[in-house]
Design a protein around this motif. Sequence first.
Motif, mmCIF file in Angstrom:
data_model
loop_
_atom_site.group_PDB
_atom_site.id
_atom_site.type_symbol
_atom_site.label_atom_id
_atom_site.label_comp_id
_atom_site.label_asym_id
_atom_site.label_seq_id
_atom_site.Cartn_x
_atom_site.Cartn_y
_atom_site.Cartn_z
ATOM 1 N N ASP A 1 42.829 -9.932 27.980
ATOM 2 C CA ASP A 1 41.852 -10.871 27.424
ATOM 3 C C ASP A 1 41.002 -10.196 26.354
ATOM 4 O OD1 ASP A 1 40.378 -13.498 27.582
ATOM 5 O OD2 ASP A 1 38.752 -12.115 28.030
ATOM 6 N N ARG A 2 40.621 -8.934 26.638
ATOM 7 C CA ARG A 2 39.823 -8.191 25.652
ATOM 8 C C ARG A 2 40.619 -7.999 24.364
ATOM 9 N NH1 ARG A 2 34.687 -5.673 27.663
ATOM 10 N NH2 ARG A 2 34.519 -6.979 29.482
ATOM 11 N N PHE B 1 32.778 -22.551 23.794
ATOM 12 C CA PHE B 1 31.726 -21.551 23.995
ATOM 13 C C PHE B 1 32.294 -20.375 24.762
ATOM 14 C CE2 PHE B 1 29.672 -25.621 23.669
ATOM 15 C CZ PHE B 1 28.617 -25.372 22.805
ATOM 16 N N SER B 2 31.808 -19.200 24.409
ATOM 17 C CA SER B 2 32.182 -17.991 25.135
ATOM 18 C C SER B 2 31.041 -17.685 26.099
ATOM 19 C CB SER B 2 32.336 -16.858 24.128
ATOM 20 O OG SER B 2 33.409 -16.068 24.459
ATOM 21 N N LEU B 3 31.316 -17.758 27.400
ATOM 22 C CA LEU B 3 30.265 -17.494 28.384
ATOM 23 C C LEU B 3 30.512 -16.130 29.015
ATOM 24 C CD1 LEU B 3 30.083 -20.850 30.371
ATOM 25 C CD2 LEU B 3 29.187 -20.290 28.121
ATOM 26 N N ARG C 1 32.284 -11.115 33.733
ATOM 27 C CA ARG C 1 33.474 -11.841 33.290
ATOM 28 C C ARG C 1 33.131 -12.741 32.111
ATOM 29 N NH1 ARG C 1 35.888 -8.900 35.928
ATOM 30 N NH2 ARG C 1 37.257 -9.184 37.723
ATOM 31 N N ARG C 2 34.121 -12.884 31.229
ATOM 32 C CA ARG C 2 33.932 -13.744 30.073
ATOM 33 C C ARG C 2 34.825 -14.964 30.230
ATOM 34 N NH1 ARG C 2 36.041 -15.582 25.751
ATOM 35 N NH2 ARG C 2 38.029 -14.931 26.636
ATOM 36 N N PHE C 3 34.307 -16.107 29.920
ATOM 37 C CA PHE C 3 35.096 -17.334 30.026
ATOM 38 C C PHE C 3 34.970 -18.113 28.728
ATOM 39 C CE2 PHE C 3 33.385 -16.286 34.178
ATOM 40 C CZ PHE C 3 34.497 -16.325 34.998
ATOM 41 N N ALA C 4 36.107 -18.681 28.300
ATOM 42 C CA ALA C 4 36.046 -19.602 27.173
ATOM 43 C C ALA C 4 36.012 -21.000 27.770
ATOM 44 C CB ALA C 4 37.275 -19.421 26.295
ATOM 45 N N VAL C 5 34.956 -21.755 27.485
ATOM 46 C CA VAL C 5 34.893 -23.102 28.042
ATOM 47 C C VAL C 5 34.811 -24.105 26.897
ATOM 48 C CG1 VAL C 5 33.719 -22.283 30.116
ATOM 49 C CG2 VAL C 5 32.395 -23.268 28.257
ATOM 50 N N GLN C 6 35.337 -25.253 27.188
ATOM 51 C CA GLN C 6 35.401 -26.292 26.164
ATOM 52 C C GLN C 6 34.498 -27.443 26.598
ATOM 53 O OE1 GLN C 6 39.287 -28.003 25.668
ATOM 54 N NE2 GLN C 6 38.880 -28.345 23.492
#
Lengths: 309, 479
Positions: free
Chosen positions: A142-143, B394-396, B433-438
């Motif tokens: 992912d990175r 958005f990147s959370l 953790r990183r999440f891409a949310v729509q």
Amino acid sequence: MNNLWDDSLSGFWSAWIIVLTLGSIAFAFWILYANRKTDKVPDADGNVETTGHAADEIEEYDNPLPRWWFQLYVATIVFSLGYLLLYPGLGNFTGLLGWTQEGQWEEEVARAEERFTPIFAQYQEIPIPELARDEEAMLVADRIYQNNCAVCHGANAQGGYGFPNLTNDDWLYGGEPEQIMTSLVRGRNGLMPSFQTLGANNIENVTQYVLSLSDLEHEADRAEQGAAVYASVCAACHMPDGSGNQALGAPNLTNDIWLYQMPGQSVADSVRQTLRNGRNGHMPAQEAYIGAERVHLVAAYVYSLRFRD
Amino acid sequence: MSDKIPARDVTPDPVGHHEPRAVVQQEMYASRRHIYVREIKGFFQRLRRCANWLLMLAFFVTPWIQWDGRPLIWFDLPGREFHIFAATFYPQEFILLSWLLIICAFGLFFITVFAGRVWCGYTCPQSVWTFLYIWVEHRLEGSRNRRIKLDRQPMNLDKAWRKTAKHIIWLAIALATGVTFVGYFTPIRELVVELPTLQAHGWAYFWSGFFLVFTYLNAGWLREQVCIYMCPYARFQGVMFDADTLIVSYDEARGEPRGSRKKSLSHQQAREAGYGDCIDCDLCVQVCPTGIDIRDGLQYECITCAACIDACDSVMDRMNYPRGLIRYTTENALEGKPTHILRPRLMGYLVALLVMIGLFVWALSDRMPLDFEVERERGQLYQMTRDGRISNVFSLTLRNQDREDHEFRLEVSGLPGLEIDPDTLRVPAGASRRFAVQVTADAEVLELPSHPIQLNVQSQQNERIALERDTRFIGEARR
């Protein structure tokens, strides 16, 4: 050193810096020695020299610096000279140790490579479909994706205008591990030529036919006339039934996915524009930038997107 | 007399008067005179010893205690996690540390206004270790007089073994101190195995060695010089003193004129013979760890350890004089004026202290073991979905600073009919953790090109753990 930028100074400015730096040190040294006192013997009256400063009738003796202080001062001067000898600081003189920022950066990269290479090597052993289900590996991937791919394909891999969505099952060049690898390793060049030469009428007819292929609202008789043009001009790549050709990267025209549809634009306008001006989609080859190990991980990442809920 | 730098009268001579002053060769930098501290028993020394034992015990034992399978206090620098009792703190929460330091500072100011330099005498690590070292010295080399005699002797077998044993024990204490200190940063149970087997990290050796050397030097060799010359607190504590501050003081009115006398003289008879209560036995000077003579008045060297009080009281008892010739008292009390313990200055510090403690407790209890950051997708402002709705990505980033895994429910508000995908985010304990949310909206509700919206995460495991962030939804304005 092979620099993109030649950051060496011309002879005069280099000398100017050397003179200023060494001059300042010499000046500091001179101040120290010129003001040095060694003895503090009282005069005949027994008075010890004072600075003449008085506050609340308390006078300040004019005493020598404590010896340790004096020596510390000398030590700082010695240190600075030693430093300037070893490290760059005097104009273009690079120092005896040959230290550079770039060298330090290279060292850090080498250290990182040393640390991560075994991890990536381990991942490279694992076939893509299996790797795609490894949660740890996908966090790493992912990175890499975010740093290298997200700028076009989006943080959530849903693409954008001219950039394919990687989360659906519509693939320009195929979504199997080998095909994804090929896209990443070699890159892709999707060329749709301009058909301006067909003339405005034919372009409109073909547009109506393309709309009919995916059951969108269209003018039936124009579409009928367009079918003939399509068969002779477009079918070679997009196939007679409009289902596209992954070997060429020719998009499927029968579904409702339109790579070049801007927000607010109708499908008809988008198709017209494509026919008139052509399109040129370019996916750069990634291996040269990020290396084979990372490409393998990213391929697995793209493959893993199909498992997302 | 103490051997402070002698004062010189520099009052300007009266005009026309030129009498030469006495010629004194000024020694500007007094070399240190070794202080042989006499051991003394007494109430305050028992109190001090109790405090010392408690502090030592706390220092040496704490790293060994386990909690939840990890040390009770563990500053895990490489992991950037700070485990203190049941809580884990992260570098982002360093503001708490500043609150704590402010509280400590106000606590110190408060106690200083109230009772002078008691921190120094009873609880300062420099004093605690120095007293421990002196205790060892006393056991091995004997009492003050014997130590002086021993040091004057030429080297012989007896002196050699006593000195050697002393330094070995000092170094052993220093080693234990150094290793224990490092034990706060790396689990000590593993450390004590790794250190001797040469498996520990290089820095563990460095810092153990560093604290070994400096404990040995500070408590063994430098001792009171740290308090007098190096400690900044000695320099500014004077501004917190006033006439109502409790200080260790010699009652000059009662003690002077001092002098030795026959022991047969009763208190009454001595008074009548013109003696003050001070028999000039010098014990108060001999027991002083900073080597001052308290009878010269309040001095900044005094660390308020009350050794002189205990010494003087024991002498007063032997003379059958009332105790308290040297005692904790105030300048006002000495001058026969009323002492105001509860004065505005003290209350001011108390209020400041309580406010700070209150803020700290509030910040601690309100502390959210969660970090939540929202970034807009950098690639494009908005997208259109296949069914004609508008979406923003958005990147959370969620950092779960709790000790258990959390599943967060993600909600969006600010516009009618907003949808978010995904709406549950799982973050393991201690992970980021990183999440891409729509986020999608109907094109019809967008009246402006940009609308403020709120993203809200709420833990399913602990409803108190929830955070909201403001961001913007971008689309095309309705035409």
